[in-house]
Design a protein around this motif. Structure first.
Motif, mmCIF file in Angstrom:
data_model
loop_
_atom_site.group_PDB
_atom_site.id
_atom_site.type_symbol
_atom_site.label_atom_id
_atom_site.label_comp_id
_atom_site.label_asym_id
_atom_site.label_seq_id
_atom_site.Cartn_x
_atom_site.Cartn_y
_atom_site.Cartn_z
ATOM 1 N N LEU B 43 0.832 -1.213 0.000
ATOM 2 C CA LEU B 43 0.000 0.000 0.000
ATOM 3 C C LEU B 43 0.863 1.258 0.000
ATOM 4 O O LEU B 43 0.603 2.214 -0.738
ATOM 5 C CB LEU B 43 -0.902 0.017 1.243
ATOM 6 N N ALA B 44 1.868 1.225 0.857
ATOM 7 C CA ALA B 44 2.770 2.387 0.954
ATOM 8 C C ALA B 44 3.466 2.616 -0.372
ATOM 9 O O ALA B 44 3.575 3.754 -0.840
ATOM 10 C CB ALA B 44 3.784 2.171 2.063
ATOM 11 N N ILE B 45 3.963 1.539 -0.976
ATOM 12 C CA ILE B 45 4.651 1.679 -2.272
ATOM 13 C C ILE B 45 3.707 2.270 -3.317
ATOM 14 O O ILE B 45 4.073 3.179 -4.071
ATOM 15 C CB ILE B 45 5.208 0.312 -2.735
ATOM 16 N N ASP B 46 2.484 1.721 -3.343
ATOM 17 C CA ASP B 46 1.497 2.217 -4.322
ATOM 18 C C ASP B 46 1.233 3.701 -4.115
ATOM 19 O O ASP B 46 1.167 4.485 -5.070
ATOM 20 C CB ASP B 46 0.179 1.443 -4.207
ATOM 21 N N SER B 47 1.093 4.058 -2.847
ATOM 22 C CA SER B 47 0.785 5.461 -2.519
ATOM 23 C C SER B 47 1.922 6.369 -2.956
ATOM 24 O O SER B 47 1.717 7.433 -3.544
ATOM 25 C CB SER B 47 0.537 5.580 -1.028
ATOM 26 N N ILE B 48 3.160 5.956 -2.656
ATOM 27 C CA ILE B 48 4.327 6.765 -3.046
ATOM 28 C C ILE B 48 4.390 6.903 -4.563
ATOM 29 O O ILE B 48 4.678 7.968 -5.098
ATOM 30 C CB ILE B 48 5.624 6.139 -2.487
#
Lengths: 179, 129
Positions: B43-48
């Protein structure tokens, strides 16, 4: 109504504008008063006092003898009529014109435009070269600035041409630069 | 004696069972925990990545706007220069050689201009009179 031009006295080119005219009128009035009073006191012919160069010029141009009272009266009437009715133009230059310049200019105006035209001289350094002439209802811009405005398209055309085609000089410089 | 043996056996079996159960449960829990960590990481990667993409788009848009503004301003300057060309050149000529232009030298030019406008001047003087 302008003064009758055919039989009217001639205005010398030394008499440029209203100031000169006013000076002549005052001098003539003083002369008239002096000669009249001297004549009353002495009762005989009185010698003419020293007159200004402009008055001498005016008398000589019109072949008038200012010792003659009738001549003086007519001349005075004429000058006063000029002051009231003569056509006037206002000309502005970028610098103060010399007397020689004024004489040539007035000569041209009196021969080409009107024999009794009076010229008021103004100063407008911003016009550069040329002059600006103002008449009763018109404004004639004969300055260098106006000429540039009229020739503006030529200048723009040349500027655009020089932008699109580099000159031989700049091309030579480009060739020399890498060495 | 048999009872003691039986009890020991039962205890041992119970221990084994408990050991297996605990191990199995722990494994399951750790697996779930690991999965949730991976999910959070993704999720964090996608958000970044989304943020980066948005920043890139905005940067491109801003760059385009700035470029357009520069072009427009340049065009405006050129137009203003062209409109005031005569004033600029007049000012330049005056500044460069204004002191050297004698009025007497201009007489011919002035008289030529007066001649060109002579009729109009005469007409105006006569009408004015």
């Amino acid at each position: 109504m302008a003064p009758e031009t055919q039989a009217a006295p001639v205005l010398p080119v030394g008499v440029v504008g209203m100031i000169d005219l006013g000076r002549l009128i005052r001098e003539l009035e003083r002369l008239e008063a002096k000669l009249s009073s001297d004549k009353i006191r002495t009762g005989s012919y009185v010698q003419l006092p020293k007159l200004s160069a402009l008055m001498d010029q005016l008398a000589e141009t019109n072949k008038l003898d200012l010792r003659d009272a009738h001549a003086r009266t007519s001349l005075l009437a004429f000058l006063k009529l000029l002051r009231k009715e003569a056509p006037r133009v206002h000309m502005s230059f970028s610098a103060d014109p010399t007397p020689d310049f004024l004489m040539k200019l007035t000569t041209w105006l009196r021969t080409q435009v009107h024999p009794h035209v009076l010229v008021a001289i103004g100063l407008q350094p911003g016009i550069g070269a040329g002059c600006v002439l103002r008449t009763t209802n018109h404004y004639f811009d004969m300055s260098l600035r106006k000429t540039f405005t009229e020739k503006r398209e030529i200048l723009m055309k040349r500027l655009r041409e020089s932008n699109t085609q580099p000159t031989a000089e700049t091309q030579a410089q480009t060739v020399e630069a890498p060495a | 004696m048999f009872l003691q043996q039986d009890l020991r056996l039962t205890t041992s079996q119970l221990n084994e069972y408990m050991k297996e159960e605990i191990t199995r449960n722990l494994k399951e829990e750790f697996a779930k925990y690991e999965q949730s960590i991976n999910d959070a990481k993704q999720l964090a990667i996608d958000s970044i990545q989304k943020t980066n993409t948005a920043i890139e788009e905005q940067r491109a848009q801003l760059g385009q706007q700035v470029q357009q503004q520069i072009v427009a301003e340049k065009q405006q300057l050129v137009e203003r220069f062209e409109q005031n060309m005569t004033d600029i050149i007049n000012h330049y000529v005056l500044a460069a050689i204004g002191d050297q232009i004698d009025l007497n030298d201009q007489l011919e030019y002035i008289l030529a201009d007066l001649e060109a406008n002579r009729e109009a001047i005469i007409q105006d003087i006569n009408h004015g009179a």
